[in-house]
Design an enzyme around this catalytic site. Sequence first.
Site, PDB file in Angstrom:
ATOM      1  N   LEU A 283       0.864  -1.181   0.000  1.00  9.64           N
ATOM      2  CA  LEU A 283       0.000   0.000   0.000  1.00  9.64           C
ATOM      3  C   LEU A 283       0.899   1.228   0.000  1.00  9.64           C
ATOM      4  O   LEU A 283       1.854   1.299   0.779  1.00  9.64           O
ATOM      5  CB  LEU A 283      -0.892   0.029   1.251  1.00  9.64           C
ATOM      6  CG  LEU A 283      -2.184  -0.783   1.248  1.00  9.64           C
ATOM      7  CD1 LEU A 283      -2.925  -0.585   2.567  1.00  9.64           C
ATOM      8  CD2 LEU A 283      -3.084  -0.406   0.092  1.00  9.64           C
ATOM      9  N   ASP A 284       0.604   2.196  -0.853  1.00 10.38           N
ATOM     10  CA  ASP A 284       1.392   3.428  -0.884  1.00 10.38           C
ATOM     11  C   ASP A 284       1.307   4.140   0.464  1.00 10.38           C
ATOM     12  O   ASP A 284       0.316   3.991   1.189  1.00 10.38           O
ATOM     13  CB  ASP A 284       0.882   4.360  -1.986  1.00 10.38           C
ATOM     14  CG  ASP A 284       1.173   3.824  -3.384  1.00 10.38           C
ATOM     15  OD1 ASP A 284       2.104   3.003  -3.508  1.00 10.38           O
ATOM     16  OD2 ASP A 284       0.474   4.225  -4.333  1.00 10.38           O
ATOM     17  N   PRO A 285       2.320   4.938   0.802  1.00  6.87           N
ATOM     18  CA  PRO A 285       2.311   5.649   2.091  1.00  6.87           C
ATOM     19  C   PRO A 285       1.072   6.507   2.326  1.00  6.87           C
ATOM     20  O   PRO A 285       0.599   6.620   3.460  1.00  6.87           O
ATOM     21  CB  PRO A 285       3.575   6.519   2.014  1.00  6.87           C
ATOM     22  CG  PRO A 285       4.499   5.749   1.131  1.00  6.87           C
ATOM     23  CD  PRO A 285       3.598   5.134   0.085  1.00  6.87           C
TER      24      PRO A 285
ATOM     25  N   VAL B  67      -1.904   5.924   1.399  1.00  5.82           N
ATOM     26  CA  VAL B  67      -3.119   5.099   1.382  1.00  5.82           C
ATOM     27  C   VAL B  67      -3.221   4.350   2.705  1.00  5.82           C
ATOM     28  O   VAL B  67      -2.225   3.826   3.209  1.00  5.82           O
ATOM     29  CB  VAL B  67      -3.091   4.091   0.212  1.00  5.82           C
ATOM     30  CG1 VAL B  67      -4.317   3.188   0.235  1.00  5.82           C
ATOM     31  CG2 VAL B  67      -2.985   4.835  -1.117  1.00  5.82           C
TER      32      VAL B  67
END
EC number: 5.4.99.25
Length: 305
Positions: free
Chosen positions: A37-39, A41
Amino acid sequence: MDGIIPLYKERGMTSNDCVFKVRRILHMKKVGHSGTLDPNVDGVLPICIGQATKVVDQLVHSGKVYTGEITLGLSTTTEDLDGEVVEEQQLTEPISTEKIKETLASFLGESIQIPPMFSAVKVNGRRLYDYARAGDPVERPQRKITITQFDLQGEPEFDAKTGRQTFRFIAGCSKGTYIRTLAVDFGRKLGLPAVMSDLTRLKSGGIQIGSCVTLAQLAEAADNGQLADILIPLDHVFEENVKIALDDDQWAKILNGVFLTFPEQTEEILALTYEGHIKALYQVANAKQHLYRPYKMYLQNQGTH
């Protein structure tokens, strides 16, 4: 200690940050996450520990569900709000709700997606974001994705001063789908620049956000000796698989990696259980003979302990 931690990843952290912190909390090395998961998100990030690290691949390949927001009227280098604005186009009037719903529905089914430059996809051993930061040209790989749901949530909002329109959505998709890119492609279908302006993962690996715990809650449970109340057994990953309970003779053969025949079965993959726990996945070797061969082995699986 074996099992899956239904972790809620907070914003501002990388997925690897979460793995590092779980290792420190539990004082163990055998820890892995099942899908980056992107930071920026938040949401569901299943963390596998102990024997459950063997099912990371199965979790990674599971479908995902997200809720988020798309903003029409600008685009960025990263396809979200973290990047530099590269295009702006004011809307003179809002896109109708009906048109938004119609365009969302057009994404359903299988399609080909090209991942964003600022992503962790590897090409020739390098991450795409490394190419992007260095300004090096690279051909991005095409991916086949499946969108099972893409629905409007609530009413779209139009800001006449900025000429931008936002709306929230819920999306169900296959492994490897970039929601950021869906947002950009949505705008492209309307002839408008667009970005993903918010994203939360609601479901991954069959785990819903409502059943997740934060790192702080995990640490508290560890201190109080209540980890068993949080851990999800490895068997959870195979809830949708056809299961076969093995007798003692079959179990002995499994231990030696012997092919097995299951006359009544036609499934590609079977989950084999012994004493109530998944011990192996067997894959069809000869469909006509109903012959199955070892595919994945979990011989030490005893649930959560």
